[in-house]
Structures are given as C-alpha cells and as structure tokens.
Design an enzyme around this catalytic site. Structure first.
Site, short mmCIF file in Angstrom:
data_model
loop_
_atom_site.label_atom_id
_atom_site.label_comp_id
_atom_site.label_asym_id
_atom_site.label_seq_id
_atom_site.Cartn_x
_atom_site.Cartn_y
_atom_site.Cartn_z
N ASN A 85 0.81 -1.21 0.00
CA ASN A 85 0.00 0.00 0.00
C ASN A 85 0.85 1.27 0.00
OD1 ASN A 85 -2.42 1.75 0.68
ND2 ASN A 85 -1.24 1.97 2.58
N SER A 146 -3.52 2.10 -9.37
CA SER A 146 -4.39 3.27 -9.52
C SER A 146 -4.91 3.27 -10.95
CB SER A 146 -3.61 4.56 -9.26
OG SER A 146 -4.33 5.70 -9.70
N TYR A 158 3.63 9.25 -11.63
CA TYR A 158 2.71 8.39 -10.88
C TYR A 158 2.10 7.33 -11.79
CZ TYR A 158 -0.96 7.17 -7.52
OH TYR A 158 -1.80 6.50 -6.65
N ALA A 159 1.71 7.74 -13.01
CA ALA A 159 1.13 6.79 -13.96
C ALA A 159 2.16 5.73 -14.35
CB ALA A 159 0.63 7.53 -15.20
N ALA A 160 3.39 6.15 -14.58
CA ALA A 160 4.44 5.20 -14.95
C ALA A 160 4.69 4.20 -13.84
CB ALA A 160 5.73 5.96 -15.29
N LYS A 162 2.64 3.25 -11.41
CA LYS A 162 1.51 2.34 -11.21
C LYS A 162 1.35 1.37 -12.38
CE LYS A 162 0.29 3.70 -7.15
NZ LYS A 162 0.56 2.81 -5.99
N ILE A 191 -10.60 8.38 -4.63
CA ILE A 191 -11.08 8.00 -3.31
C ILE A 191 -11.01 9.21 -2.38
CG2 ILE A 191 -10.80 6.37 -1.40
CD1 ILE A 191 -11.51 5.09 -4.11
#
Length: 249
Positions: A85, A146, A158-160, A162, A191
C-alpha cells in the site's frame, strides 16, 4: 483463505488508508496484522489505537532494509498476505508553461515517485514472496495500483509507477502460481482521502466527480472490501481489479 487465520503484512500503514486497513482487518476479521512504515511517530500512534498489531519501522525503498525486516519477521511469523500500500500521489505536468525558467518535469520528483511507488512494491514483493516460498506458505500479494496507470494528464511519474506495479503483478502471478502464491492488483479511482485532496484542487476533484457515472468519490471501505474478496477467493490471480465507480480515463 480464511482471513482470521492469516498474518497480514501492510505497508504504508501509518497513512490514512494504511491505518484504516489495519483497523479493518483486526476489528472485522481478527487477523494478525504487521504494520510497517517509515514514520515511526505515526506508527506508535497507530499502535496505541490498535494495540493488537505489530509495528515495524522500515524504509521500503532500501532493499537491504526490507530484507533485514523480512528475515527478522520470519523468526516469529508466517506471513501469508502482503498488501503493498505504500506510495505517494504526485501531480506535475511534463511541461509546465508557468515555470519559464525550468518548464520540464522535475527529475527529483520523478525519482521520488518511482522509488516510493515502484521500488517499494518490488522490494517488498520480492522479499515477501521469497519468504513465503521458503516457509512453504500459501498466500497472496496484493499491490495497490491506480486508474492513473492507464495514463492520466499531469501524472507522468505516478502513472508510470503504477503501470509498472500492474506489470509486476501479472508477472508474479505467472511465476508464483506453482507455489500457491497469488498476485493481484487493485486500482482505486478517486477516493475521498486526505492524500487525494492534498494532490488535487477542489475544482479538479469536482470536475472528476461529474465524470464518474455514480457522481461521487469512493471511500476506503470500498477498497478494503475488495481486498477482503481477493484474500478469500483463491481463484483470483494475475488481474487488476478497478474500484473506480465506472470512471474511464
């Protein structure tokens, strides 16, 4: 897998979602929970609130630290569920036209995002899986991804990270299946947590809410219920389960 009989290892446990998971699995399912985070002060606060948990301080981006932690835990426990997490949500465009002196995406931020989201997941996944194999423990590794893994404007790093998490999840499911160890990812949408509000403006959040078919943000219980389903269902493996209210990026 019956949750009450499992030892659950949760990373990023001092954060809002991580601490919620600790409470959820202890109070609702009587599981043994080992909580780890780099923030010792917040971990101690969490332990005061949930004295049943075990707490361990660890820099998960450091492989040697993770190895030492797992070897130490192996003397007392058989970890059967790993929940990766730990991470950091960060938004930054690849080219910021408002920054005329240095418009390109900051490298230090890229490096931090990759380490906190991808390195930590890899380190814990590798050491956790090795421990399960050594102890001949049937279990599962759940990686928190995500919907940004599909590519989200303003979140290159962040996209890379995840997307990498989801790729590792699929690979591990194929490699570890012979040991009765499953690997599954959960990809939350937007969220309602402090980290979401910290990383996005309220205007942007309202914009996204309008694009979600059910017109609302998700909550941490929705994610916890999905983790429960994964743990209990021994035939769920190698997939990324989106919990996003039907939102499509």
């Amino acid at each position: 897998m019956e949750i009450s009989k499992q030892t659950v290892f949760i990373t990023g446990a001092a954060g809002n979602f991580g601490s919620f998971l600790c409470e959820y699995f202890v109070n609702n399912h009587a599981a043994k929970v080992i909580a780890t985070d780099i923030d010792e002060a917040k971990l101690k606060e969490l332990h005061k609130r949930i004295p049943q948990i075990e707490i361990r301080v660890c820099d998960l981006t450091n492989r040697a630290n993770v190895s030492d932690l797992m070897n130490n835990l192996a003397q007392q426990y058989k970890i059967s569920v790993v929940i990766n997490n730990a991470g950091w949500i960060h938004s930054e465009p690849l080219v910021n036209l408002l920054n005329k002196d240095n418009p390109a995406h900051n490298f230090e931020n890229w490096d931090k995002v990759i380490k906190l989201n991808l390195y930590s997941c890899f380190n814990v996944g590798a050491e956790g899986a090795a421990l399960m194999v050594k102890q001949r423990t049937k279990g599962c590794i759940i990686n928190i991804s995500s919907i940004a893994a599909n590519g989200n404007i303003g979140q290159t790093a962040y996209a890379a990270a995840k997307a990498g998490v989801e790729a590792m999840t699929k690979t591990w499911s194929k490699e570890l299946g012979m040991f009765k160890i499953r690997s599954v990812a959960v990809a939350p949408g937007f969220i309602d947590t402090p980290s979401t509000h910290d990383s996005l403006s309220e205007t942007v959040i309202e914009k996204w809410k309008k694009q979600i078919p059910i017109s609302s943000l998700g909550n941490v219980t929705h994610i916890a219920q999905t983790l429960k389903f994964i743990i209990e269902n021994d035939y769920v493996n190698g997939k990324t389960i989106a919990v996003d209210g039907g939102l499509i990026l």
